[in-house]
Scaffold this motif. Structure first.
Motif, PDB file in Angstrom:
ATOM      1  N   GLY A 213      -1.812  -0.923  67.450  1.00  0.00           N
ATOM      2  CA  GLY A 213      -2.349   0.442  67.445  1.00  0.00           C
ATOM      3  C   GLY A 213      -2.202   1.099  68.787  1.00  0.00           C
ATOM      4  N   GLY A 214      -3.171   1.933  69.136  1.00  0.00           N
ATOM      5  CA  GLY A 214      -3.113   2.667  70.398  1.00  0.00           C
ATOM      6  C   GLY A 214      -4.296   3.607  70.488  1.00  0.00           C
ATOM      7  N   ARG A 215      -4.082   4.740  71.201  1.00  0.00           N
ATOM      8  CA  ARG A 215      -5.191   5.675  71.437  1.00  0.00           C
ATOM      9  C   ARG A 215      -5.291   6.701  70.308  1.00  0.00           C
ATOM     10  NH1 ARG A 215      -8.519   7.928  74.964  1.00  0.00           N
ATOM     11  NH2 ARG A 215      -8.102   6.632  76.767  1.00  0.00           N
ATOM     12  N   VAL A 216      -6.517   6.944  69.862  1.00  0.00           N
ATOM     13  CA  VAL A 216      -6.733   8.014  68.888  1.00  0.00           C
ATOM     14  C   VAL A 216      -6.745   9.355  69.635  1.00  0.00           C
ATOM     15  CG1 VAL A 216      -7.895   6.872  66.961  1.00  0.00           C
ATOM     16  CG2 VAL A 216      -9.209   7.430  69.010  1.00  0.00           C
ATOM     17  N   PHE A 217      -6.369  10.454  68.963  1.00  0.00           N
ATOM     18  CA  PHE A 217      -6.322  11.767  69.608  1.00  0.00           C
ATOM     19  C   PHE A 217      -7.708  12.230  70.030  1.00  0.00           C
ATOM     20  CE2 PHE A 217      -2.188  12.852  67.216  1.00  0.00           C
ATOM     21  CZ  PHE A 217      -1.430  12.422  68.291  1.00  0.00           C
ATOM     22  N   ASN A 218      -8.736  11.826  69.261  1.00  0.00           N
ATOM     23  CA  ASN A 218     -10.104  12.242  69.562  1.00  0.00           C
ATOM     24  C   ASN A 218     -11.003  11.012  69.413  1.00  0.00           C
ATOM     25  OD1 ASN A 218     -12.790  13.269  69.320  1.00  0.00           O
ATOM     26  ND2 ASN A 218     -11.905  15.288  68.843  1.00  0.00           N
ATOM     27  N   ASN A 219     -11.848  10.756  70.431  1.00  0.00           N
ATOM     28  CA  ASN A 219     -12.686   9.556  70.415  1.00  0.00           C
ATOM     29  C   ASN A 219     -13.633   9.512  69.218  1.00  0.00           C
ATOM     30  OD1 ASN A 219     -11.402   8.931  72.743  1.00  0.00           O
ATOM     31  ND2 ASN A 219     -13.219   9.036  74.076  1.00  0.00           N
TER      32      ASN A 219
END
Ligand SMILES: [Cu+2]
Length: 232
Positions: free
Chosen positions: A110-116
């Motif tokens: 996975g990785g980083r979501v656009f909004n926490n």
């Protein structure tokens, strides 16, 4: 007379085109088979005795010999491109006025979501979920693989239902399709309550598709990263 003939031919051509589009859309839709939650008796809750049921899902990074994934219609194209998908179906049915417990085994990176916001748990019983047995209310927003996010159709007139849980990722070299590649997926469990019957949709809010902001392609496709939830 000639004008009438031209008009008639145009109408027939138009009707034929509409029919052709409908046939094409149906042939390529590849709606996955219905997955019905398994009844698990009753539980006592603060609101009294309640029916309960469970659902089990997996998320794989791509199809494989072990897990073929959806392959009907347009799905054959996505399968050949190796997109991630929910399995064994994205067409889900759960009983009304019940406590539903969902277990998702997650095998992807996975990785980083656009909004926490999407790294936090929303709408479950107690606002929590478990990850490999540990109770949490959120996960690292830079380590999200997918989310399971249920919401309404735009029309109202049915009970409110919103639910979103993040599925943590596996490290790069732990990613796999199924045993024997990975023996320890991230196992996420959570429970939510259903009200009166209704029709809902769900999707993933991690940018795991292609095209616009990685929210196109399989992200919008039933059988992959979106589906339906019928409360009956
Ligand atoms: Cu996803």
């Amino acid at each position: 007379m000639k004008r009438l003939l031209v008009a008639l031919v145009s109408v027939f051509l138009g009707a034929g085109l509409v029919a052709a589009v409908a046939v094409f859309a149906h042939a390529t839709s590849g709606e996955p088979p219905l997955l019905v939650a398994t009844p698990t008796g009753t539980v006592s809750t603060p609101m009294g005795e309640m029916n309960s049921a469970s659902l089990e899902l997996q998320v794989y990074p791509n199809n494989s010999d072990q897990v073929p994934g959806p392959s009907e219609g347009v799905n054959a194209l996505y399968a050949s491109q190796g997109w991630p998908f929910y399995w064994p179906s994205t067409t889900l049915q759960v009983p009304a006025n019940s406590l539903i417990t969902v277990t998702i085994k997650q095998y992807d990176s996975g990785g980083r979501v656009f909004n926490n916001y999407w790294a936090k748990v929303h709408g479950t019983v107690d606002g929590t979920m478990t990850v490999n047995g540990k109770t949490v209310t959120e996960v690292d927003p830079t380590r999200v693989a997918h989310t399971f996010t249920v919401h309404q159709y735009p029309e109202s007139g049915q009970p409110y239902l919103f639910l979103s849980v993040p599925l943590p990722d596996l490290g790069g070299n732990a990613v796999g399709n199924a045993n024997p590649y990975v023996s320890d997926p991230k196992v996420v469990t959570f429970s939510f309550m259903t009200g009166e019957p209704g029709s809902y949709v769900w999707n993933c809010e991690f940018p795991c598709g292609d095209e616009y902001q990685e929210f196109g392609g399989p992200m919008q496709q039933r059988g992959w990263m979106s589906g339906t939830l019928e409360v009956v």
